[in-house]
Design a protein around this motif. Structure first.
Motif, short mmCIF file in Angstrom:
data_model
loop_
_atom_site.label_atom_id
_atom_site.label_comp_id
_atom_site.label_asym_id
_atom_site.label_seq_id
_atom_site.Cartn_x
_atom_site.Cartn_y
_atom_site.Cartn_z
N LEU A 181 1.04 -1.27 0.48
CA LEU A 181 0.10 0.34 0.08
C LEU A 181 1.10 1.03 0.14
N ALA A 182 0.61 1.98 -0.63
CA ALA A 182 1.87 3.03 -1.04
C ALA A 182 0.99 4.58 -1.35
N GLY A 183 0.50 4.80 -0.33
CA GLY A 183 -0.28 5.78 -0.05
C GLY A 183 -1.98 5.90 -0.91
N TYR A 184 -1.78 4.37 -0.15
CA TYR A 184 -3.43 4.34 -0.80
C TYR A 184 -4.78 4.55 0.03
N ILE A 185 -5.39 5.23 0.28
CA ILE A 185 -5.93 5.77 1.22
C ILE A 185 -7.47 4.89 1.42
N LYS A 186 -7.61 3.61 1.69
CA LYS A 186 -8.67 3.29 1.67
C LYS A 186 -8.91 1.91 2.56
N ILE A 187 -9.38 1.82 3.22
CA ILE A 187 -9.22 0.45 4.50
C ILE A 187 -9.67 -0.57 3.56
N LEU A 188 -9.01 -1.67 3.34
CA LEU A 188 -9.15 -3.25 3.54
C LEU A 188 -10.16 -3.74 4.13
N SER A 189 -10.47 -4.44 2.97
CA SER A 189 -12.14 -5.59 3.57
C SER A 189 -11.87 -6.86 4.25
N GLY A 190 -12.09 -7.46 5.40
CA GLY A 190 -11.67 -8.48 6.31
C GLY A 190 -10.83 -9.16 5.28
N LYS A 191 -11.73 -9.85 4.31
CA LYS A 191 -11.89 -10.37 3.70
C LYS A 191 -10.87 -9.94 2.63
N PHE A 192 -9.83 -9.23 2.34
CA PHE A 192 -8.68 -8.73 1.41
C PHE A 192 -7.95 -9.44 2.24
N ILE A 193 -7.45 -8.86 4.31
CA ILE A 193 -6.71 -8.71 4.71
C ILE A 193 -6.22 -10.55 4.81
N ALA A 194 -7.32 -11.43 4.84
CA ALA A 194 -7.54 -12.75 5.04
C ALA A 194 -6.79 -13.10 3.82
N GLU A 195 -6.67 -12.81 2.96
CA GLU A 195 -6.65 -13.73 1.35
C GLU A 195 -4.36 -13.21 1.18
N PHE A 196 -4.25 -12.50 1.94
CA PHE A 196 -2.74 -11.98 2.08
C PHE A 196 -2.53 -11.87 3.34
N LYS A 197 -3.06 -12.19 4.61
CA LYS A 197 -2.07 -11.69 5.74
C LYS A 197 -0.70 -12.04 5.55
N ASN A 198 -0.99 -11.04 6.85
CA ASN A 198 0.87 -10.72 6.74
C ASN A 198 2.18 -10.71 5.63
N ASN A 199 1.06 -10.18 4.56
CA ASN A 199 1.60 -10.37 3.25
C ASN A 199 1.11 -8.96 2.64
N ILE A 200 0.83 -8.17 3.34
CA ILE A 200 0.72 -6.82 2.86
C ILE A 200 1.70 -5.97 3.67
N ILE A 201 2.30 -4.83 3.20
CA ILE A 201 3.04 -3.76 3.74
C ILE A 201 2.08 -2.64 3.43
N ASN A 202 2.51 -1.37 4.29
CA ASN A 202 1.67 -0.36 4.18
C ASN A 202 3.09 0.57 4.41
#
Ligand code: GRF
Length: 204
Positions: free
Chosen positions: A85-106
């Motif tokens: 996430l590089a200057g992405y201003i929206k929050i992510l859905s629970g499903k999004f977080i679950a799909e990429f858990k610990n593989n999302i960097i902000n």
């Protein structure tokens, strides 16, 4: 590793990643850049570097969930390993977080847990720091969890705040730190050197 970058704006953090990958300092490739804004200059940067640039129009979807689903599909269809996430201003859905858990960097432009969370993005972060009168601010790069700017911290860098600083001058100083921290975190991730142990991230 295959990287997907989410943006909403100018994309200078995206640019810092593109530059480091071009210098072959990162064992990864950016396979797609997704923006929720069609006028985000970061989409232009992507095209200039032959990277798939996708605008996902929130208005086309009947719900927050379906909008996130559309982005997940853009990422999964390209076998993305790491979401940045590089200057992405929206929050992510629970499903999004679950799909990429610990593989999302902000990347966040303050020293978390100060000046972060809902509503703290872009220049607002720096205005809050100036208004509070802090002497030190900085940048934080962290893994994303279900909260807003609450995931395990990977790196932080401090920036001094002088009496003459404004939100704009502070933003410029902090951006320089961001442009160092984000590529470094992505580099460490691609080398499998980041270990999440509870709240802590250990660099191996
Ligand atoms: C950066 O300050 C980032 O930390 C914040 O929004 C700004 C985006 O800048 N989330 P850019 O689009 O990467 O230039």
């Amino acid at each position: 590793k295959k990287i997907g970058v989410l943006i909403s704006g100018s994309g200078t953090n995206l640019q810092s990643l593109i530059d480091e990958i071009r210098k072959e300092n990162i064992n990864g490739e950016i396979a797609v850049v997704v923006s929720n804004k069609d006028n985000a200059y970061g989409l232009e940067r992507s095209k200039l570097n032959n990277i798939d640039a996708v605008f996902v129009d929130e208005k086309k979807y009947n719900s927050f969930e379906l909008f996130n689903e559309a982005i997940i599909t853009e990422l999964k269809s390209r076998d993305i390993d790491l979401v940045v996430l590089a200057g992405y201003i929206k929050i992510l859905s629970g499903k999004f977080i679950a799909e990429f858990k610990n593989n999302i960097i902000n990347i966040h432009p303050s020293l978390i847990p100060s000046f972060c969370g809902k509503g703290y993005y872009g220049i607002k972060v720096h205005q809050a720091a100036i208004d509070y009168g802090v002497k030190i601010s900085g940048a934080t790069v962290h893994f994303v969890d279900e909260g807003a700017d609450t995931g395990p911290i990977i790196f932080q860098e401090a920036v001094s705040v002088s009496d003459s600083d404004t939100a704009e001058t502070l933003q410029k100083k902090v951006l320089l730190s961001e442009h160092r921290l984000l590529p470094l975190a992505v580099k460490m991730y691609c080398e499998d050197r980041l270990r999440v142990e509870g709240r802590r991230v250990v660099i191996r």
